[in-house]
Design a protein around this motif. Structure first.
Motif, mmCIF file in Angstrom:
data_model
loop_
_atom_site.group_PDB
_atom_site.id
_atom_site.type_symbol
_atom_site.label_atom_id
_atom_site.label_comp_id
_atom_site.label_asym_id
_atom_site.label_seq_id
_atom_site.Cartn_x
_atom_site.Cartn_y
_atom_site.Cartn_z
ATOM 1 N N UNK A 33 0.954 -1.104 0.117
ATOM 2 C CA UNK A 33 -0.064 0.015 0.158
ATOM 3 C C UNK A 33 0.984 1.284 0.060
ATOM 4 N N UNK A 34 2.101 1.206 0.476
ATOM 5 C CA UNK A 34 3.049 2.344 0.639
ATOM 6 C C UNK A 34 3.536 2.726 -0.711
ATOM 7 N N UNK A 35 3.888 1.563 -1.348
ATOM 8 C CA UNK A 35 4.710 1.591 -2.698
ATOM 9 C C UNK A 35 4.027 1.446 -3.811
ATOM 10 N N UNK A 36 2.740 0.929 -4.204
ATOM 11 C CA UNK A 36 1.955 0.968 -5.397
ATOM 12 C C UNK A 36 1.873 2.200 -5.793
ATOM 13 N N UNK A 37 1.831 2.278 -7.218
ATOM 14 C CA UNK A 37 1.877 3.544 -7.931
ATOM 15 C C UNK A 37 0.239 3.921 -8.120
ATOM 16 N N UNK A 38 -0.627 3.021 -8.134
ATOM 17 C CA UNK A 38 -1.937 3.320 -8.107
ATOM 18 C C UNK A 38 -2.746 2.333 -7.114
ATOM 19 N N UNK A 39 -3.631 3.079 -6.436
ATOM 20 C CA UNK A 39 -4.516 2.327 -5.471
ATOM 21 C C UNK A 39 -5.802 2.229 -5.923
ATOM 22 N N UNK A 40 -6.481 1.030 -5.558
ATOM 23 C CA UNK A 40 -7.992 0.876 -5.966
ATOM 24 C C UNK A 40 -8.798 0.287 -4.939
ATOM 25 N N UNK A 41 -9.623 0.630 -4.386
ATOM 26 C CA UNK A 41 -10.533 0.056 -3.556
ATOM 27 C C UNK A 41 -12.063 -0.062 -3.859
ATOM 28 N N UNK A 51 -5.017 3.637 5.844
ATOM 29 C CA UNK A 51 -3.538 4.332 5.123
ATOM 30 C C UNK A 51 -3.417 5.376 6.664
ATOM 31 N N UNK A 52 -4.233 6.200 6.979
ATOM 32 C CA UNK A 52 -3.971 7.169 8.136
ATOM 33 C C UNK A 52 -3.905 6.465 9.245
ATOM 34 N N UNK A 53 -4.337 5.472 9.844
ATOM 35 C CA UNK A 53 -4.176 4.761 11.149
ATOM 36 C C UNK A 53 -2.866 4.220 11.156
ATOM 37 N N UNK A 54 -2.318 3.662 9.954
ATOM 38 C CA UNK A 54 -0.959 2.899 9.953
ATOM 39 C C UNK A 54 0.080 4.022 9.220
ATOM 40 N N UNK A 55 -0.070 5.324 9.007
ATOM 41 C CA UNK A 55 0.878 6.328 8.772
ATOM 42 C C UNK A 55 1.493 6.012 7.297
ATOM 43 N N UNK A 56 0.534 5.672 6.509
ATOM 44 C CA UNK A 56 1.085 5.466 5.143
ATOM 45 C C UNK A 56 0.626 6.692 4.423
ATOM 46 N N UNK A 57 1.406 7.525 3.742
ATOM 47 C CA UNK A 57 1.244 8.537 3.039
ATOM 48 C C UNK A 57 0.531 8.026 1.661
ATOM 49 N N UNK A 58 -0.607 8.884 1.242
ATOM 50 C CA UNK A 58 -1.144 8.749 -0.184
ATOM 51 C C UNK A 58 -0.433 9.359 -0.764
ATOM 52 N N UNK A 59 -0.005 10.622 -0.609
ATOM 53 C CA UNK A 59 0.567 11.768 -1.499
ATOM 54 C C UNK A 59 -0.187 12.044 -2.748
ATOM 55 N N UNK A 60 0.515 11.904 -3.926
ATOM 56 C CA UNK A 60 -0.248 12.462 -5.127
ATOM 57 C C UNK A 60 -0.565 11.261 -5.908
ATOM 58 N N UNK A 61 -0.714 9.955 -5.381
ATOM 59 C CA UNK A 61 -1.053 9.004 -6.053
ATOM 60 C C UNK A 61 -2.600 8.739 -6.112
ATOM 61 N N UNK A 62 -3.194 8.118 -7.149
ATOM 62 C CA UNK A 62 -4.485 7.893 -7.410
ATOM 63 C C UNK A 62 -5.123 7.038 -6.524
ATOM 64 N N UNK A 63 -6.366 7.297 -5.846
ATOM 65 C CA UNK A 63 -7.006 6.305 -5.072
ATOM 66 C C UNK A 63 -8.135 6.133 -5.807
ATOM 67 N N UNK A 64 -8.691 5.094 -6.491
ATOM 68 C CA UNK A 64 -9.762 4.849 -7.255
ATOM 69 C C UNK A 64 -10.772 3.983 -6.690
#
Length: 291
Positions: A33-41, A51-64
């Motif tokens: 979840x930290x390293x994937x270039x595209x997130x989908x859910x 992601x917030x609970x575990x401190x994983x930044x989303x940054x500017x990655x798409x979350x689709x």
């Protein structure tokens, strides 16, 4: 992202996420979840909270969002990203992707295109329930959600009656009482079962008993939370017809045909209808009422 520099190799990653307790996430799932270039859910809000609970930044990655209602529109976009050599991570709303969730079409389409698919395994409600219920797990069949209507639900249960394995279902809190009552009548009132809810959460509960007992418990109750119902396999032993007749005759001394059929079918763990028909034949000359 170049895997030689610590990123993910291109491909589709099916990521299992917690079903209740957020700490059940695996270290590898967090890495993906930290390293994937595209997130989908299935539910992007749930994934963002995780992601917030575990401190994983989303940054500017798409979350689709990818779910049953937009799969036809979103799938080509995800496949295009994969074809470009990008890493795509998909997470269900809770638990393991592909287990009663919309990830199936995405995985099938990716494989048909010859694109790499892998998984970060983890929590699953059905496996969690089997772990704590105390019913046999050497063989089990996950049947998902039964149909909503009573006739279709009973037909579905009847098709599973002879399966030599523990049966596992997901069920709505609003329908669990009706489902258990139908299962008691269709599969046999005496079959052992378990109702597991709120798994891994604060108010986790696993209630066991016969189908008849559990149906009575939930007849007028609407429990909270997501529910897994487990039903032990029926007896594989051949029922002696003379024993069945003797039990019916004894029951008919004090019961109606209907009640005797219910009691004896539960006692032997067999389908009610043929027992009822046999009870009718035995009671024909005894003036025993049906109801």
């Amino acid at each position: 992202m170049n895997p030689e520099k610590g990123g993910l190799a291109p491909g589709l990653y099916m990521v299992a996420v917690p079903i209740g307790n957020a700490r059940d996430i695996t270290l590898r799932a967090l890495d993906i979840l930290r390293d994937a270039e595209v997130l989908a859910a299935e539910d992007t809000r749930s994934l963002r909270r995780l992601l917030e609970i575990h401190g994983v930044p989303l940054g500017d990655r798409p979350c689709l969002a990818y779910h049953d209602h937009n799969g036809d529109r979103m799938r080509p976009r995800l496949l295009e990203a994969l074809a470009e050599g990008r890493s795509v991570a998909y997470a269900s709303e809770a638990g393991t992707p592909m287990i009663s969730d919309p990830g199936f079409d995405l995985v099938r389409a990716a494989r048909e295109e010859g694109l790499p698919v892998t998984t970060a395994p983890g929590p699953s409600a059905v496996i969690t329930a089997l772990t704590i219920a105390g019913l046999p797990t050497d063989r089990f069949l996950f049947a998902g959600f039964l149909p909503n209507t009573r006739s279709a639900r009973r037909k579905g249960l009847e098709e599973l009656r002879a399966v030599p394995a523990t049966l596992a279902f997901y069920e709505s809190p609003r329908r669990v009482g009706e489902m258990l009552a139908d299962a008691a009548e269709t599969l046999g009132a005496g079959r052992r079962a378990a109702v597991c809810r709120e798994l891994t959460k604060r108010f986790e509960e696993c209630r066991t008993g016969t189908l008849e007992e559990l149906a009575a418990v939930y007849a007028d109750a609407t429990p909270k939370g997501e529910i897994v119902v487990l039903i032990e396999k029926g007896s594989s032993e051949k029922i002696n017809e003379s024993d069945l007749d003797q039990s019916l005759l004894e029951a008919l001394e004090t019961m109606s045909v209907r009640d005797a059929a219910d009691a004896v079918s539960g006692m032997f763990g067999v389908k009610r209808r043929p027992v009822y028909q046999r009870a009718m034949a035995l009671a024909k000359d005894r003036s025993v009422p049906e109801d």
